[in-house]
Motif scaffolding. Structure first.
Motif, PDB file in Angstrom:
ATOM      1  N   MET A 199       0.835  -1.164   0.000  1.00  0.00           N
ATOM      2  CA  MET A 199       0.000   0.000   0.000  1.00  0.00           C
ATOM      3  C   MET A 199       0.885   1.233   0.000  1.00  0.00           C
ATOM      4  SD  MET A 199      -2.559   1.502   2.831  1.00  0.00           S
ATOM      5  CE  MET A 199      -1.240   2.351   3.620  1.00  0.00           C
ATOM      6  N   LEU A 200       0.548   2.144  -0.849  1.00  0.00           N
ATOM      7  CA  LEU A 200       1.284   3.409  -0.867  1.00  0.00           C
ATOM      8  C   LEU A 200       0.628   4.361   0.121  1.00  0.00           C
ATOM      9  CD1 LEU A 200       1.902   3.903  -4.682  1.00  0.00           C
ATOM     10  CD2 LEU A 200       3.451   2.998  -2.959  1.00  0.00           C
ATOM     11  N   ASN A 201       1.430   4.904   1.016  1.00  0.00           N
ATOM     12  CA  ASN A 201       0.942   5.799   2.049  1.00  0.00           C
ATOM     13  C   ASN A 201       1.793   7.068   2.023  1.00  0.00           C
ATOM     14  OD1 ASN A 201      -0.421   6.732   4.297  1.00  0.00           O
ATOM     15  ND2 ASN A 201       0.756   5.516   5.736  1.00  0.00           N
ATOM     16  N   LEU A 202       1.184   8.182   2.347  1.00  0.00           N
ATOM     17  CA  LEU A 202       1.850   9.489   2.334  1.00  0.00           C
ATOM     18  C   LEU A 202       2.322   9.882   0.936  1.00  0.00           C
ATOM     19  CD1 LEU A 202       3.929   9.373   5.652  1.00  0.00           C
ATOM     20  CD2 LEU A 202       1.843  10.685   5.213  1.00  0.00           C
ATOM     21  N   ALA A 203       1.626   9.418  -0.071  1.00  0.00           N
ATOM     22  CA  ALA A 203       1.985   9.761  -1.453  1.00  0.00           C
ATOM     23  C   ALA A 203       1.667  11.228  -1.715  1.00  0.00           C
ATOM     24  CB  ALA A 203       1.199   8.882  -2.424  1.00  0.00           C
ATOM     25  N   LEU A 204       2.506  11.850  -2.477  1.00  0.00           N
ATOM     26  CA  LEU A 204       2.268  13.241  -2.854  1.00  0.00           C
ATOM     27  C   LEU A 204       1.193  13.282  -3.936  1.00  0.00           C
ATOM     28  CD1 LEU A 204       5.954  14.475  -3.017  1.00  0.00           C
ATOM     29  CD2 LEU A 204       4.310  14.823  -1.161  1.00  0.00           C
ATOM     30  N   VAL A 205       0.254  14.186  -3.772  1.00  0.00           N
ATOM     31  CA  VAL A 205      -0.847  14.320  -4.721  1.00  0.00           C
ATOM     32  C   VAL A 205      -0.307  14.808  -6.073  1.00  0.00           C
ATOM     33  CG1 VAL A 205      -3.025  15.508  -5.185  1.00  0.00           C
ATOM     34  CG2 VAL A 205      -2.474  14.793  -2.864  1.00  0.00           C
ATOM     35  N   ASN A 206      -0.717  14.137  -7.139  1.00  0.00           N
ATOM     36  CA  ASN A 206      -0.331  14.508  -8.510  1.00  0.00           C
ATOM     37  C   ASN A 206       1.185  14.616  -8.694  1.00  0.00           C
ATOM     38  OD1 ASN A 206      -3.045  14.691  -9.380  1.00  0.00           O
ATOM     39  ND2 ASN A 206      -3.187  16.742  -8.509  1.00  0.00           N
ATOM     40  N   HIS A 207       1.909  13.675  -8.121  1.00  0.00           N
ATOM     41  CA  HIS A 207       3.361  13.706  -8.245  1.00  0.00           C
ATOM     42  C   HIS A 207       3.831  12.417  -8.918  1.00  0.00           C
ATOM     43  CE1 HIS A 207       7.609  13.929  -7.051  1.00  0.00           C
ATOM     44  NE2 HIS A 207       7.387  15.227  -7.005  1.00  0.00           N
ATOM     45  N   PRO A 208       4.817  12.522  -9.807  1.00  0.00           N
ATOM     46  CA  PRO A 208       5.283  11.334 -10.517  1.00  0.00           C
ATOM     47  C   PRO A 208       5.875  10.255  -9.616  1.00  0.00           C
ATOM     48  CG  PRO A 208       6.563  13.283 -11.180  1.00  0.00           C
ATOM     49  CD  PRO A 208       5.485  13.743 -10.258  1.00  0.00           C
ATOM     50  N   SER A 209       6.271  10.601  -8.402  1.00  0.00           N
ATOM     51  CA  SER A 209       6.865   9.605  -7.520  1.00  0.00           C
ATOM     52  C   SER A 209       5.875   8.490  -7.178  1.00  0.00           C
ATOM     53  CB  SER A 209       7.386  10.255  -6.235  1.00  0.00           C
ATOM     54  OG  SER A 209       6.332  10.874  -5.519  1.00  0.00           O
ATOM     55  N   THR A 210       4.585   8.778  -7.205  1.00  0.00           N
ATOM     56  CA  THR A 210       3.580   7.743  -6.932  1.00  0.00           C
ATOM     57  C   THR A 210       3.621   6.681  -8.022  1.00  0.00           C
ATOM     58  OG1 THR A 210       2.190   9.343  -5.776  1.00  0.00           O
ATOM     59  CG2 THR A 210       1.138   7.310  -6.522  1.00  0.00           C
ATOM     60  N   GLY A 211       3.668   7.115  -9.260  1.00  0.00           N
ATOM     61  CA  GLY A 211       3.784   6.165 -10.370  1.00  0.00           C
ATOM     62  C   GLY A 211       5.100   5.411 -10.338  1.00  0.00           C
ATOM     63  N   ASP A 212       6.162   6.113  -9.971  1.00  0.00           N
ATOM     64  CA  ASP A 212       7.474   5.465  -9.854  1.00  0.00           C
ATOM     65  C   ASP A 212       7.442   4.361  -8.796  1.00  0.00           C
ATOM     66  OD1 ASP A 212       8.345   7.318 -11.728  1.00  0.00           O
ATOM     67  OD2 ASP A 212       9.398   8.579 -10.255  1.00  0.00           O
ATOM     68  N   ALA A 213       6.801   4.651  -7.671  1.00  0.00           N
ATOM     69  CA  ALA A 213       6.717   3.654  -6.599  1.00  0.00           C
ATOM     70  C   ALA A 213       5.914   2.439  -7.055  1.00  0.00           C
ATOM     71  CB  ALA A 213       6.082   4.278  -5.360  1.00  0.00           C
ATOM     72  N   ARG A 214       4.829   2.662  -7.772  1.00  0.00           N
ATOM     73  CA  ARG A 214       4.038   1.551  -8.302  1.00  0.00           C
ATOM     74  C   ARG A 214       4.869   0.693  -9.257  1.00  0.00           C
ATOM     75  NH1 ARG A 214      -0.919   0.870  -7.153  1.00  0.00           N
ATOM     76  NH2 ARG A 214      -2.317   2.489  -6.451  1.00  0.00           N
ATOM     77  N   THR A 215       5.689   1.327 -10.073  1.00  0.00           N
ATOM     78  CA  THR A 215       6.545   0.598 -11.013  1.00  0.00           C
ATOM     79  C   THR A 215       7.547  -0.277 -10.265  1.00  0.00           C
ATOM     80  OG1 THR A 215       6.306   2.329 -12.674  1.00  0.00           O
ATOM     81  CG2 THR A 215       8.201   0.865 -12.900  1.00  0.00           C
ATOM     82  N   VAL A 216       8.159   0.271  -9.229  1.00  0.00           N
ATOM     83  CA  VAL A 216       9.132  -0.487  -8.441  1.00  0.00           C
ATOM     84  C   VAL A 216       8.451  -1.695  -7.793  1.00  0.00           C
ATOM     85  CG1 VAL A 216      10.602  -0.413  -6.382  1.00  0.00           C
ATOM     86  CG2 VAL A 216      10.677   1.455  -8.036  1.00  0.00           C
ATOM     87  N   ILE A 217       7.275  -1.493  -7.240  1.00  0.00           N
ATOM     88  CA  ILE A 217       6.537  -2.587  -6.596  1.00  0.00           C
ATOM     89  C   ILE A 217       6.202  -3.669  -7.612  1.00  0.00           C
ATOM     90  CG2 ILE A 217       4.356  -3.188  -5.465  1.00  0.00           C
ATOM     91  CD1 ILE A 217       4.531  -0.374  -4.119  1.00  0.00           C
ATOM     92  N   ALA A 218       5.700  -3.262  -8.768  1.00  0.00           N
ATOM     93  CA  ALA A 218       5.332  -4.228  -9.807  1.00  0.00           C
ATOM     94  C   ALA A 218       6.557  -4.975 -10.326  1.00  0.00           C
ATOM     95  CB  ALA A 218       4.621  -3.513 -10.953  1.00  0.00           C
ATOM     96  N   THR A 219       7.659  -4.264 -10.509  1.00  0.00           N
ATOM     97  CA  THR A 219       8.889  -4.887 -10.990  1.00  0.00           C
ATOM     98  C   THR A 219       9.396  -5.940 -10.006  1.00  0.00           C
ATOM     99  OG1 THR A 219       9.491  -2.882 -12.189  1.00  0.00           O
ATOM    100  CG2 THR A 219      11.266  -4.418 -11.724  1.00  0.00           C
ATOM    101  N   ALA A 220       9.185  -5.687  -8.723  1.00  0.00           N
ATOM    102  CA  ALA A 220       9.599  -6.635  -7.689  1.00  0.00           C
ATOM    103  C   ALA A 220       8.638  -7.816  -7.591  1.00  0.00           C
ATOM    104  CB  ALA A 220       9.697  -5.928  -6.345  1.00  0.00           C
ATOM    105  N   GLY A 221       7.529  -7.722  -8.308  1.00  0.00           N
ATOM    106  CA  GLY A 221       6.548  -8.801  -8.280  1.00  0.00           C
ATOM    107  C   GLY A 221       5.715  -8.821  -7.012  1.00  0.00           C
TER     108      GLY A 221
END
Length: 82
Positions: free
Chosen positions: A1-23
């Motif tokens: 779960m992503l928590n304390l994500a910045l609103v409308n910030h690319p880091s949220t998408g980056d974090a999702r990519t890292v999580i998905a890449t890790a499976g």
């Protein structure tokens, strides 16, 4: 779960990519960094109690609903709060 994500910030998408890449699995609901969380914490409450119609409260309800739907937490029994 992503928590304390910045609103409308690319880091949220980056974090999702890292999580998905890790499976690793990730909740589809993101809890963003919102003032209601800070203000409610200072009063010993959650954002849904502090500002029930606010965006932070909506995110918490969505996360709780997803967790229940995924069977991660059980549904409320008679006599228990939902």
């Amino acid at each position: 779960m992503l928590n304390l994500a910045l609103v409308n910030h690319p880091s949220t998408g980056d974090a999702r990519t890292v999580i998905a890449t890790a499976g690793a699995p990730a909740a589809p609901v993101v809890l963003h960094r919102r003032v209601a969380h800070v203000n409610s914490f200072n009063l010993g409450r959650c954002a849904a109690e502090y500002e029930p119609a606010g965006k932070a409260a909506g995110e918490l309800r969505a996360l709780f609903g997803w967790l229940r739907g995924a069977g991660i937490i059980p549904g409320a029994s008679k006599g228990q709060a939902a």
